[in-house]
Motif scaffolding. Structure first.
Motif, mmCIF file in Angstrom:
data_model
loop_
_atom_site.group_PDB
_atom_site.id
_atom_site.type_symbol
_atom_site.label_atom_id
_atom_site.label_comp_id
_atom_site.label_asym_id
_atom_site.label_seq_id
_atom_site.Cartn_x
_atom_site.Cartn_y
_atom_site.Cartn_z
ATOM 1 N N ILE A 312 1.059 -0.980 0.156
ATOM 2 C CA ILE A 312 0.003 0.041 -0.045
ATOM 3 C C ILE A 312 1.177 1.396 -0.066
ATOM 4 O O ILE A 312 1.470 1.521 1.044
ATOM 5 C CB ILE A 312 -0.808 0.055 1.165
ATOM 6 C CG1 ILE A 312 -1.583 -1.178 1.366
ATOM 7 C CG2 ILE A 312 -1.772 1.326 1.162
ATOM 8 C CD1 ILE A 312 -2.599 -1.094 2.549
ATOM 9 N N ASP A 313 0.993 2.042 -1.110
ATOM 10 C CA ASP A 313 1.984 2.995 -1.293
ATOM 11 C C ASP A 313 1.519 4.298 -0.527
ATOM 12 O O ASP A 313 0.370 4.399 0.217
ATOM 13 C CB ASP A 313 2.448 3.340 -2.795
ATOM 14 C CG ASP A 313 1.136 4.138 -3.498
ATOM 15 O OD1 ASP A 313 0.244 4.319 -2.842
ATOM 16 O OD2 ASP A 313 1.238 3.911 -4.751
ATOM 17 N N SER A 314 2.489 5.333 -0.274
ATOM 18 C CA SER A 314 1.981 6.571 0.400
ATOM 19 C C SER A 314 0.752 7.280 -0.057
ATOM 20 O O SER A 314 0.095 8.017 0.528
ATOM 21 C CB SER A 314 3.274 7.548 0.236
ATOM 22 O OG SER A 314 3.558 7.791 -1.131
ATOM 23 N N SER A 315 0.335 6.920 -1.394
ATOM 24 C CA SER A 315 -0.877 7.496 -1.845
ATOM 25 C C SER A 315 -2.041 6.680 -1.547
ATOM 26 O O SER A 315 -3.180 7.305 -1.885
ATOM 27 C CB SER A 315 -0.623 7.956 -3.462
ATOM 28 O OG SER A 315 -0.709 6.859 -4.035
ATOM 29 N N GLY A 316 -2.148 5.501 -1.096
ATOM 30 C CA GLY A 316 -3.047 4.782 -0.787
ATOM 31 C C GLY A 316 -3.495 3.664 -1.893
ATOM 32 O O GLY A 316 -4.152 2.972 -1.607
ATOM 33 N N LYS A 317 -2.536 3.493 -2.886
ATOM 34 C CA LYS A 317 -2.773 2.862 -3.879
ATOM 35 C C LYS A 317 -2.179 1.286 -3.462
ATOM 36 O O LYS A 317 -1.394 1.218 -2.788
ATOM 37 C CB LYS A 317 -2.034 2.987 -5.234
ATOM 38 C CG LYS A 317 -2.455 4.238 -5.763
ATOM 39 C CD LYS A 317 -1.468 4.869 -6.931
ATOM 40 C CE LYS A 317 -1.899 6.074 -7.617
ATOM 41 N NZ LYS A 317 -1.105 6.476 -8.661
ATOM 42 N N VAL A 318 -3.095 0.469 -3.948
ATOM 43 C CA VAL A 318 -2.702 -1.009 -3.531
ATOM 44 C C VAL A 318 -2.149 -1.900 -4.694
ATOM 45 O O VAL A 318 -2.644 -1.918 -5.829
ATOM 46 C CB VAL A 318 -4.234 -1.737 -2.814
ATOM 47 C CG1 VAL A 318 -3.965 -3.178 -2.563
ATOM 48 C CG2 VAL A 318 -4.641 -1.018 -1.682
ATOM 49 N N GLY A 319 -1.090 -2.466 -4.268
ATOM 50 C CA GLY A 319 -0.576 -3.408 -5.513
ATOM 51 C C GLY A 319 -0.354 -4.909 -4.906
ATOM 52 O O GLY A 319 0.287 -5.018 -3.755
ATOM 53 N N ILE A 320 -1.022 -5.645 -5.860
ATOM 54 C CA ILE A 320 -0.733 -7.216 -5.301
ATOM 55 C C ILE A 320 0.256 -7.835 -6.438
ATOM 56 O O ILE A 320 -0.220 -7.660 -7.602
ATOM 57 C CB ILE A 320 -2.306 -7.853 -5.256
ATOM 58 C CG1 ILE A 320 -3.002 -7.208 -4.059
ATOM 59 C CG2 ILE A 320 -1.808 -9.284 -5.065
ATOM 60 C CD1 ILE A 320 -4.256 -7.725 -4.073
ATOM 61 N N GLY A 321 1.305 -8.340 -6.042
ATOM 62 C CA GLY A 321 2.253 -8.745 -7.237
ATOM 63 C C GLY A 321 3.063 -7.724 -7.932
ATOM 64 O O GLY A 321 3.620 -8.082 -8.941
ATOM 65 N N THR A 322 2.801 -6.460 -7.462
ATOM 66 C CA THR A 322 3.744 -5.496 -7.773
ATOM 67 C C THR A 322 3.939 -4.408 -6.771
ATOM 68 O O THR A 322 2.928 -4.190 -5.691
ATOM 69 C CB THR A 322 2.859 -4.603 -9.045
ATOM 70 O OG1 THR A 322 3.523 -3.565 -9.285
ATOM 71 C CG2 THR A 322 1.467 -4.185 -8.523
ATOM 72 N N ALA A 323 5.151 -3.884 -6.745
ATOM 73 C CA ALA A 323 5.592 -2.863 -5.550
ATOM 74 C C ALA A 323 5.398 -1.460 -6.035
ATOM 75 O O ALA A 323 5.546 -0.574 -5.102
ATOM 76 C CB ALA A 323 7.083 -3.008 -5.272
ATOM 77 N N ALA A 324 4.845 -1.311 -7.240
ATOM 78 C CA ALA A 324 4.689 0.043 -7.866
ATOM 79 C C ALA A 324 3.168 0.149 -8.573
ATOM 80 O O ALA A 324 3.257 0.232 -9.597
ATOM 81 C CB ALA A 324 5.728 0.482 -8.650
ATOM 82 N N PRO A 325 1.999 0.134 -7.812
ATOM 83 C CA PRO A 325 0.784 0.291 -8.223
ATOM 84 C C PRO A 325 0.645 1.581 -8.998
ATOM 85 O O PRO A 325 0.897 2.605 -8.517
ATOM 86 C CB PRO A 325 -0.337 -0.150 -7.209
ATOM 87 C CG PRO A 325 0.505 0.350 -5.845
ATOM 88 C CD PRO A 325 2.034 0.198 -6.278
#
Length: 333
Positions: A312-325
């Protein structure tokens, strides 16, 4: 009938009666001018003075030879009645008895230590409150300071004359020492090994601290265990229901804060199984793992990017299988 031997001099003298050795050394001296008796001295300084040229020669012995549990006693007595043998109740702060430890400073005898017993209240047939105090003098000074007190409640105070609990110690504030061998603690628990446990108080904001050190090198730190054999730990609760139970005060949050001292270093929760980090990791990300300011969820027990399952990045985006959603939810599988 009773009989007694009484010597009444025509006039009093500081050396009315003496018993001496063959070489003239005083063994017993009676001073009727000041009502004093000297043993080993012809110039008694008090009611009884004992003097000798060695420690053994000036020792004072009380022997008891009875077939019972009794022993010898030294009794200090105090009455406010000015007539010898008369009684009047002592008052609060009256000295009941004191033991002085003195030594010569080349010119006179001075006190280096003192044990004192004082009334802690006005005495009566049903009130005998008493305190016992211990005093010493600091090196390079001449001031006699109270170091320890046992008050009428049985409370023991170190560096305080008003102990509030069964053991009450007062010391200076100071951050934990991080070098050398001189501690800044209020109290220390030592061991037969080099490890010690120091307890103290920071300077402002005055939080209490506990630190395990190596006493021969305070830059060397040791681990600290709580309940190593079992039992729960409670913060804010007297009845913890888990290994660690944190409970807030009324109308307050219960927070756990993980603070990394240096920027760009990850912090996280590691879930162990039977002593090994096999289950999972939750990281607060940093620039080194590509999730700066976000959360990283890993499995496999090793903090490696290949084990990252979700971020879960600093902007709130969720990535499954990726570190950069790139979207609110991005899955790659």
């Amino acid at each position: 009938s009773t009989s007694k031997v009484e010597v009444i001099p025509a006039s009093d003298s500081t050396a009315l009666f003496e018993v001496s050795k063959a070489d003239g050394t005083a063994v017993l001296s009676v001073d009727t001018s000041n009502a004093r008796v000297g043993i080993g001295t012809s110039s008694p300084a008090g009611k009884i003075s004992i003097a000798g040229a060695s420690g053994v020669a000036s020792n004072f012995y009380l022997d008891n030879h009875t077939d019972d549990a009794d022993g010898s006693n030294i009794i200090f007595r105090k009455s406010r009645n000015a007539t010898i043998g008369g009684h009047a109740a002592v008052e609060s702060a009256d000295v009941l008895g004191q033991i002085y430890f003195q030594g010569s400073d080349t010119n006179s005898y001075e006190t280096g230590a003192l044990i004192s017993a004082k009334a802690d209240e006005n005495w009566s047939g049903s009130a005998l409150g008493t305190a016992l105090t211990f005093h010493t003098v600091d090196n390079t000074t001449t001031t006699l300071d109270e170091r320890m007190r046992i008050d009428h409640n049985g409370n023991v105070g170190l560096n305080t004359n008003a102990p509030k609990t069964i053991f009450h110690a007062v010391g200076a504030t100071g951050n934990p020492a991080s070098s050398g061998t001189t501690p800044t603690a209020i109290a220390r628990f030592d061991s037969t090994y080099n490890s010690v446990l120091d307890i103290g108080q920071h300077a402002s904001p005055y939080a209490m601290w506990i630190q395990a050190h190596d006493k021969s090198n305070l830059a060397q730190y040791y681990n600290l265990s709580l309940q190593p054999d079992g039992g729960n730990v409670g913060i804010g609760t007297a009845a913890p229901s888990g290994e660690l139970h944190i409970k807030s005060a009324a109308s307050a949050h219960a927070d756990v804060i993980i603070d990394v001292t240096t920027d760009d270093y990850a912090s996280g929760l590691y879930y162990y199984e039977a002593g090994s980090a096999k289950s999972g990791i939750i990281h607060y990300g940093d620039s080194s793992n590509g999730v700066e300011g976000g959360l990283q969820f890993l499995t496999g027990g090793v903090s490696a990017s290949s084990n990252t399952q979700m971020v879960i990045d600093s902007s709130g985006k969720v990535g499954i299988g990726t570190a950069a959603p790139s979207t609110l939810l991005e899955t790659i599988g």
